[in-house]
Scaffold this motif. Structure first.
Motif, mmCIF file in Angstrom:
data_model
loop_
_atom_site.group_PDB
_atom_site.id
_atom_site.type_symbol
_atom_site.label_atom_id
_atom_site.label_comp_id
_atom_site.label_asym_id
_atom_site.label_seq_id
_atom_site.Cartn_x
_atom_site.Cartn_y
_atom_site.Cartn_z
ATOM 1 N N ILE A 79 42.362 41.673 32.091
ATOM 2 C CA ILE A 79 41.689 42.412 31.020
ATOM 3 C C ILE A 79 41.240 41.410 29.971
ATOM 4 N N SER A 80 39.958 41.456 29.657
ATOM 5 C CA SER A 80 39.398 40.520 28.686
ATOM 6 C C SER A 80 39.225 41.190 27.318
ATOM 7 N N ASP A 83 36.404 43.604 27.493
ATOM 8 C CA ASP A 83 36.795 44.917 28.042
ATOM 9 C C ASP A 83 37.357 45.792 26.926
ATOM 10 N N ASN A 86 34.593 46.888 24.517
ATOM 11 C CA ASN A 86 33.753 47.953 25.076
ATOM 12 C C ASN A 86 34.429 49.314 24.947
ATOM 13 N N TYR A 87 35.719 49.364 25.248
ATOM 14 C CA TYR A 87 36.435 50.630 25.143
ATOM 15 C C TYR A 87 36.613 51.046 23.683
ATOM 16 N N VAL A 103 42.550 51.049 29.209
ATOM 17 C CA VAL A 103 41.923 49.924 29.910
ATOM 18 C C VAL A 103 42.817 49.456 31.057
ATOM 19 N N ARG A 107 41.546 49.475 34.798
ATOM 20 C CA ARG A 107 41.438 48.185 35.493
ATOM 21 C C ARG A 107 42.243 48.187 36.777
#
Length: 121
Positions: A79-80, A83, A86-87, A103, A107
């Motif tokens: 998980i970056s 990411d 964005n959420y 997330v 993922r």
């Protein structure tokens, strides 16, 4: 072509019992690597609320008390920061722990879907 990972596709995939079981197993495995226990009753209709509640409490605990282990777990699950960002845009009213929890579940589901795709292609 890889599977489509749009939110609607993830929702549809999360209705397949086989993907739910495999996703739960992946979550349990990944969290166990950090000494964190997650259980799943096997009731696929309860998958999301059951795992969300457990993961949320673990994420909150890590955020409050063990940032290094938290970051290592995000890295392990892949998980970056983008990411999470964005959420955050999709879920602006949610807490950081809630966003991380969602997330993580998404993922892990994507991992399972990707494995399934390559198993059949």
């Amino acid at each position: 072509m890889l599977p489509d990972f749009t939110p609607s596709t993830l929702v549809k995939a999360a209705q397949r019992d086989d993907l739910i079981q495999k996703t739960a197993a992946q979550i349990i495995k990944d969290f166990a690597e950090f000494g964190l226990e997650v259980t799943f009753s096997g009731k696929t209709d309860q998958f999301y609320p059951e795992l969300f509640q457990q993961l949320y409490l673990l994420v909150e605990e890590l955020l409050a008390n063990d940032n290094n282990r938290f970051l290592a777990m995000l890295y392990r699950i892949d998980i970056s920061n983008s990411d999470l960002g964005n959420y955050k845009q999709i879920m602006p009213q949610s807490s950081h722990a809630e966003i991380v929890t969602v997330v993580v579940i998404h993922r892990e589901l994507k991992k399972v879907m990707t494995r399934e795709y390559f198993k059949h292609h």
